[in-house]
Design an enzyme around this catalytic site. Structure first.
Site, short mmCIF file in Angstrom:
data_model
loop_
_atom_site.label_atom_id
_atom_site.label_comp_id
_atom_site.label_asym_id
_atom_site.label_seq_id
_atom_site.Cartn_x
_atom_site.Cartn_y
_atom_site.Cartn_z
N TYR A 139 28.00 40.84 37.43
CA TYR A 139 28.96 39.94 38.09
C TYR A 139 29.22 38.69 37.26
CZ TYR A 139 29.40 42.88 42.18
OH TYR A 139 29.72 43.94 43.00
N HIS B 279 37.51 41.57 50.05
CA HIS B 279 36.25 41.97 49.41
C HIS B 279 35.51 40.79 48.79
CE1 HIS B 279 38.09 46.26 49.09
NE2 HIS B 279 37.71 45.98 50.28
N THR C 180 46.55 49.56 43.67
CA THR C 180 45.34 50.02 44.35
C THR C 180 45.32 51.54 44.42
OG1 THR C 180 44.00 49.94 46.36
CG2 THR C 180 46.39 49.72 46.66
N1 APR Z 1 49.99 48.06 37.68
C1 APR Z 1 49.84 48.71 38.87
N2 APR Z 1 48.80 49.53 39.13
C2 APR Z 1 47.89 49.72 38.15
C3 APR Z 1 47.99 49.09 36.89
C4 APR Z 1 49.10 48.22 36.68
N3 APR Z 1 49.27 47.57 35.53
N4 APR Z 1 46.94 49.49 36.13
C5 APR Z 1 46.20 50.34 36.90
N5 APR Z 1 46.78 50.49 38.11
C6 APR Z 1 46.32 51.27 39.25
C7 APR Z 1 45.49 52.51 38.91
O1 APR Z 1 46.32 53.64 38.74
C8 APR Z 1 44.61 52.65 40.15
O2 APR Z 1 45.24 53.49 41.12
O3 APR Z 1 45.45 50.43 39.98
C9 APR Z 1 44.53 51.23 40.70
C10 APR Z 1 43.16 50.59 40.59
O4 APR Z 1 42.32 51.33 41.41
P1 APR Z 1 40.80 50.92 41.60
O5 APR Z 1 40.17 50.68 40.30
O6 APR Z 1 40.23 51.94 42.51
O7 APR Z 1 40.88 49.50 42.33
P2 APR Z 1 41.12 49.14 43.86
O8 APR Z 1 42.05 50.11 44.50
O9 APR Z 1 41.46 47.74 43.92
O10 APR Z 1 39.63 49.37 44.44
C11 APR Z 1 39.40 48.99 45.73
O11 APR Z 1 37.09 49.40 45.47
O12 APR Z 1 35.34 49.32 44.15
C12 APR Z 1 35.89 48.74 45.23
O13 APR Z 1 35.64 46.56 46.06
C13 APR Z 1 36.20 47.27 45.04
O14 APR Z 1 38.15 46.06 45.64
C14 APR Z 1 37.70 47.24 45.06
C15 APR Z 1 38.02 48.45 45.89
#
Ligand code: APR
Length: 258
Positions: A71, A123, A200
């Site tokens: 972190y 989160h 996301t």
């Molecule tokens: N623009 C838009 N989307 C993007 C980009 C971009 N430049 N780059 C990547 N992505 C997309 C990816 O395709 C993926 O679907 O962003 C998404 C990121 O997904 P995750 O890494 O799963 O992140 P997130 O959805 O925020 O995760 C949710 O999971 O691990 C926990 O607490 C953590 O807040 C997090 C939660």
């Protein structure tokens, strides 16, 4: 799903009419600022770990210096990063619509640094560590932590009041979301007439279910993601693109005469 040449007229039309807009963001919105997403392969000391393994109370109990080190590495990365065009477009959007609610799964402060206010952090936040026992807030030292490039194990600091370990100010898997932020997020999604889910993977619950609430509320729903998610066929418009390119275009196209 549409490759974006021009902004879908349904988005522009709905956004110009919208009174209540909700924007849900994930790690993908900070990706263009150099902040790795969760599903990206970890690097350095953590490359053998899945992010989901490290983001748990049991991982912290098992190896507190590994988790605290991770972190601190993430905090250093965020402090060195800058908001990107997606963060700025979202802040601009809130200036144009009567009611705009920004809900983020991100633990960074890039939305706030781009000018967004009242951000609902579902989160938690890297900048708000606290004592794992008495929950007293812990004030982090100023500046970017000085870490080796690949990161390092770092013993968590101790609470001045009770001596217990300080833990990161984030919500770990298996923990409850902050109650006020979550209830406000649900209320906003239930009442919105336009809903964006940006950057996301929409796999982590309960945050992902906010899109279902907006769909049930018959809002115009827009997904922005270069990759597919489970909502591709259920949102009004699924845009396969980068948030830092798509969102500024939507703002420019919608309010070009503003
Ligand atoms: N623009 C838009 N989307 C993007 C980009 C971009 N430049 N780059 C990547 N992505 C997309 C990816 O395709 C993926 O679907 O962003 C998404 C990121 O997904 P995750 O890494 O799963 O992140 P997130 O959805 O925020 O995760 C949710 O999971 O691990 C926990 O607490 C953590 O807040 C997090 C939660």
């Amino acid at each position: 799903m549409s490759g974006l040449v021009t902004v879908d007229a349904r988005i522009v039309g709905a956004l110009r009419e919208a009174r209540r807009v909700v924007i849900l963001t994930g790690a993908g919105v900070s990706a263009e600022s150099g902040v790795p997403t969760f599903r990206d392969q970890q690097t350095g000391l953590w490359k053998t770990f899945d992010a989901a393994e490290l983001a748990t109370p049991s991982a912290f109990r098992r190896d507190p210096s590994l988790v605290w080190g991770w972190y601190e590495w993430r905090r250093a990365t965020v402090l060195a990063a800058r908001p990107n065009a997606a963060h700025r477009a979202i802040a601009a959007m809130s200036e144009f619509v009567p009611h705009c609610t920004l809900i983020t799964q991100n633990v960074d402060d890039l939305h706030e640094r781009a000018g967004s206010v009242g951000v609902l952090h579902l989160h938690g936040e890297l900048s708000r560590p606290y004592c794992e026992a008495c929950r007293r807030s812990y004030v982090l030292p100023e500046g970017i932590p000085d870490l080796p490039p690949g990161g390092a194990r770092i013993e968590p600091p101790r609470c001045d009041a009770c001596g217990a370990m300080i833990r990161p100010g984030v919500v770990w898997f298996g923990e409850n979301l902050p109650d006020v932020a979550w209830r406000s997020a649900c209320e906003a999604a239930n009442r919105c007439d336009m809903f964006f889910c940006c950057g996301t993977s929409s796999v982590v619950q309960p945050a992902a279910s906010l899109t279902d609430l907006a769909i049930a509320a018959r809002a115009t729903t827009v997904q922005i993601n270069p990759n597919a998610t489970g909502y591709d066929d259920s949102v009004t418009v699924a845009i396969q693109g980068l948030a830092g390119i798509v969102l500024p275009r939507i703002v420019a196209e919608t309010w070009k005469s503003a």
